[in-house]
Design an enzyme around this catalytic site. Sequence first.
Site, short mmCIF file in Angstrom:
data_model
loop_
_atom_site.label_atom_id
_atom_site.label_comp_id
_atom_site.label_asym_id
_atom_site.label_seq_id
_atom_site.Cartn_x
_atom_site.Cartn_y
_atom_site.Cartn_z
N CYS A 4 0.85 -1.21 0.00
CA CYS A 4 0.00 0.00 0.00
C CYS A 4 0.88 1.25 0.00
O CYS A 4 1.75 1.43 0.86
CB CYS A 4 -0.91 -0.01 1.22
SG CYS A 4 -1.78 1.55 1.50
N CYS A 7 0.66 3.25 3.29
CA CYS A 7 1.37 2.56 4.37
C CYS A 7 2.88 2.77 4.23
O CYS A 7 3.59 2.96 5.23
CB CYS A 7 1.03 1.07 4.38
SG CYS A 7 -0.59 0.68 5.07
N ASP A 30 -0.44 16.73 -0.60
CA ASP A 30 -0.74 15.95 -1.80
C ASP A 30 0.32 16.26 -2.87
O ASP A 30 0.71 17.41 -3.06
CB ASP A 30 -2.14 16.28 -2.32
CG ASP A 30 -2.65 15.25 -3.30
OD1 ASP A 30 -3.61 14.53 -2.97
OD2 ASP A 30 -2.08 15.16 -4.43
N HIS A 46 -4.11 0.68 8.55
CA HIS A 46 -4.65 0.55 7.19
C HIS A 46 -6.13 0.15 7.22
O HIS A 46 -6.49 -0.90 7.74
CB HIS A 46 -3.87 -0.51 6.40
CG HIS A 46 -4.38 -0.70 5.00
ND1 HIS A 46 -3.85 -0.04 3.92
CD2 HIS A 46 -5.40 -1.45 4.52
CE1 HIS A 46 -4.52 -0.38 2.83
NE2 HIS A 46 -5.47 -1.24 3.17
N GLY A 92 -14.25 7.89 -6.95
CA GLY A 92 -12.98 8.47 -7.41
C GLY A 92 -11.80 8.16 -6.52
O GLY A 92 -10.77 8.84 -6.59
N HIS A 97 -6.32 3.26 0.66
CA HIS A 97 -6.03 3.44 2.09
C HIS A 97 -6.82 4.68 2.47
O HIS A 97 -6.61 5.76 1.90
CB HIS A 97 -4.52 3.63 2.30
CG HIS A 97 -4.08 3.84 3.72
ND1 HIS A 97 -3.07 3.10 4.31
CD2 HIS A 97 -4.48 4.73 4.66
CE1 HIS A 97 -2.88 3.51 5.56
NE2 HIS A 97 -3.73 4.51 5.79
N HIS A 99 -8.40 7.96 3.29
CA HIS A 99 -7.79 9.29 3.40
C HIS A 99 -8.84 10.36 3.18
O HIS A 99 -9.81 10.17 2.46
CB HIS A 99 -6.64 9.47 2.40
CG HIS A 99 -7.03 9.20 0.97
ND1 HIS A 99 -7.09 7.93 0.45
CD2 HIS A 99 -7.35 10.04 -0.04
CE1 HIS A 99 -7.45 8.00 -0.82
NE2 HIS A 99 -7.63 9.27 -1.16
P1 5GP Z 1 -7.93 9.70 -4.24
O1 5GP Z 1 -8.09 9.93 -5.72
O2 5GP Z 1 -7.65 8.25 -3.93
O3 5GP Z 1 -9.05 10.27 -3.42
O4 5GP Z 1 -6.67 10.55 -3.81
C1 5GP Z 1 -5.38 10.06 -3.85
C2 5GP Z 1 -4.46 11.26 -3.77
O5 5GP Z 1 -3.16 10.79 -3.47
C3 5GP Z 1 -4.38 12.07 -5.06
O6 5GP Z 1 -4.82 13.40 -4.82
C4 5GP Z 1 -2.90 11.99 -5.44
O7 5GP Z 1 -2.42 13.21 -5.98
C5 5GP Z 1 -2.23 11.63 -4.12
N1 5GP Z 1 -1.01 10.87 -4.28
C6 5GP Z 1 -0.82 9.78 -5.07
N2 5GP Z 1 0.44 9.33 -4.94
C7 5GP Z 1 1.05 10.14 -4.02
C8 5GP Z 1 2.38 10.18 -3.48
O8 5GP Z 1 3.25 9.35 -3.78
N3 5GP Z 1 2.65 11.17 -2.59
C9 5GP Z 1 1.70 12.10 -2.23
N4 5GP Z 1 2.09 13.04 -1.36
N5 5GP Z 1 0.45 12.09 -2.73
C10 5GP Z 1 0.13 11.13 -3.61
ZN ZN Z 2 -2.30 1.30 3.68
#
Ligand code: 5GP
Ligand code: ZN
Length: 113
Positions: A4, A7, A30, A46, A92, A97, A99
């Site tokens: 993950c 994680c 982000d 997790h 989306g 994990h 968040h």
């Molecule tokens: P989701 O689309 O799952 O709600 O949001 C996932 C978020 O994680 C996205 O806004 C994406 O930009 C962010 N994200 C993905 N990979 C990484 C990473 O390696 N580091 C950071 N800081 N954010 C990440």
């Molecule tokens: Zn996780």
Amino acid sequence: MSDCLFCKIIKGEIPSDKVYEDDVVYAFKDIDPKAPNHFLIIPKKHYASILDVPKDIGILDHIHEVACKLSKEYGFDEGGFRLVNNCGDDGGQTVKHLHYHLLGGRSFSWPPG
Ligand code: 5GP
Ligand code: ZN
């Protein structure tokens, strides 16, 4: 969960810009910000999504408290902010994990696209 992404971020195996940490929660910037302040607030334990959070452990309340604290610390509490949880594919959610996105420093419209 060893494979993950979040994680791995919590364990420090992948670098991140931390904005807050305590025993149960980690928050970081982000990588692809959609606002001047775009933080991700995650439980250290997790859970794939909010659907997997056990009842009565208070983690979601705690995440909301951390969001309010960060909005004040970074100075966008007065202007307001958006706190978003994307759940599942239709919601989306790309990282499985749990968040919350905390977005501040600009205005948003409703409904989202
Ligand atoms: P989701 O689309 O799952 O709600 O949001 C996932 C978020 O994680 C996205 O806004 C994406 O930009 C962010 N994200 C993905 N990979 C990484 C990473 O390696 N580091 C950071 N800081 N954010 C990440
Ligand atoms: Zn996780």
